[in-house]
Write an enzyme that holds these catalytic residues in place. Structure first.
Site, mmCIF file in Angstrom:
data_model
loop_
_atom_site.group_PDB
_atom_site.id
_atom_site.type_symbol
_atom_site.label_atom_id
_atom_site.label_comp_id
_atom_site.label_asym_id
_atom_site.label_seq_id
_atom_site.Cartn_x
_atom_site.Cartn_y
_atom_site.Cartn_z
ATOM 1 C CB THR A 155 -1.066 0.040 1.371
ATOM 2 O OG1 THR A 155 -1.710 -1.211 1.240
ATOM 3 C CG2 THR A 155 -1.508 1.267 1.811
ATOM 4 C CB THR A 171 0.708 1.101 5.266
ATOM 5 O OG1 THR A 171 0.426 -0.395 4.534
ATOM 6 C CG2 THR A 171 2.019 1.211 5.839
HETATM 7 N N1 ASP Z 1 -4.300 -0.852 5.026
HETATM 8 C C1 ASP Z 1 -4.815 -1.786 3.763
HETATM 9 C C2 ASP Z 1 -5.849 -2.175 4.018
HETATM 10 O O1 ASP Z 1 -6.375 -2.828 4.928
HETATM 11 C C3 ASP Z 1 -3.680 -2.711 3.318
HETATM 12 C C4 ASP Z 1 -2.226 -2.388 3.439
HETATM 13 O O2 ASP Z 1 -1.804 -1.145 4.273
HETATM 14 O O3 ASP Z 1 -1.327 -3.188 3.048
HETATM 15 O O4 ASP Z 1 -6.843 -2.467 2.844
#
Ligand code: ASP
Length: 312
Positions: A180, A231
């Site tokens: 992300t 993230t």
């Molecule tokens: N926070 C993101 C989600 O849960 C995933 C990530 O940060 O890798 O969609």
């Protein structure tokens, strides 16, 4: 080289947090990630040095990372359990306290830019799915064919997740690709802004929406405190309103940025992940409770770096 600045400027960006260890990333992959992070950092920094706004800088940096297939956002987004892509993004302006976001969009090349249009032109804060894509067409954005978002690596991740019967964050043990993306910045006018963009989680249920498009959870900016992009395990960030919690600890508790950000990641967050944050003095914080986080930062105070693993 750092230009002599009358007023502070700063930028911090991430490409995802997770099980990032030297053993898992070979030298050539590490070089590719570092090059991509450095390029995004330079892009945002140059905009800020030229007097550009933090809002423009975080949008441009996030777009740049969305276009890079190494990261789980835009091109390179992970697959849902239905073998489709559903992307989420948000952006927030600390000067006006305005936010814009899109969730579960499938045909938008740069979801962060659509989020900005939602903020500036729709009258709404968050649009999802077909409605968001209809709004994009109204704004003249041409839908992107689904094959643009395909990468073999992400397809393999989906097959693995399906075999294991798991929904997995992009930085899970079983994953080989991460990321992300997001950025937080302070411009020379003293304005803070943040943006985040993601493909979400591999093998996620269609319709599942994480923290990234939710202002206060995955993204937050307030000129009186800080700008934050998160993230990690979206459900954990949603449950504790993580990005807003950093700001609240500064605003109500008088904490400095580093203390507030560390507390949220290491004691408040009921899960795994990290964040990047910038405050109005140009301080930068990049805490994570995972093995690593793809990150890059620069401030007119002199701090500057690109890092992946647990080193400072
Ligand atoms: N926070 C993101 C989600 O849960 C995933 C990530 O940060 O890798 O969609």
């Amino acid at each position: 080289m750092m230009p002599a600045m009358k007023t502070p400027i700063a930028i911090a960006l991430h490409g995802g947090a997770g099980v990032l260890t030297r053993a898992k990333i070979d030298n050539s992959a590490e070089r590719e990630y570092r090059t991509a992070l450095q390029a995004a950092l330079d892009l945002g920094w140059e905009m800020l040095c030229a007097g550009g706004s933090s809002l423009d800088a975080v949008e441009a940096v996030t777009r740049n990372l969305e276009d890079c297939p190494l990261f789980n956002a835009g091109r390179g987004s992970v697959y849902t359990s239905a073998g489709t892509h559903e992307m989420d993004a948000s952006i927030m302006c600390g000067r006006k306290g305005q936010a814009g976001a899109v969730a579960a969009v499938s045909r938008i090349r740069n979801p962060v830019s659509l989020a900005r249009l939602v903020m500036e032109q729709s009258g709404a804060v968050l649009l999802c799915g077909e409605g968001a894509e209809a709004f994009a067409r109204e704004c003249g954005i041409v839908p992107t064919a689904s094959r643009y978002f395909h990468t073999d690596a992400r397809r393999e991740q989906l097959e693995t997740a399906r075999r294991m019967g798991r929904v997995s964050v992009d930085h899970d043990e079983m994953q080989e690709k991460y990321g992300t993306v997001g950025a937080a910045a302070l411009d020379a006018a003293g304005n803070l802004a943040a943006a985040t963009s993601t493909g979400g989680m591999t093998n996620k249920r269609p319709g599942r929406i994480g923290d990234s498009p939710v202002p206060g959870a995955g993204t937050f900016a307030d000129n009186t405190t800080c700008a934050v992009s998160c993230t990690g395990e979206g459900e954990a960030f949603l449950r504790c309103c993580a990005a807003h919690e950093v700001s609240a600890r500064m605003r109500h508790g008088g904490a400095d940025l580093a203390t507030a950000a560390e507390m949220v990641i290491h004691t408040v967050l009921p899960g795994k992940g990290g964040l990047v944050a910038v405050d109005r003095s140009g301080a930068v914080a990049l805490p994570f409770n995972t093995e690593g986080m793809f990150r890059a930062w620069r401030s007119s105070s002199g701090t500057d770096g690109v890092a992946i693993y647990g080193e400072a």
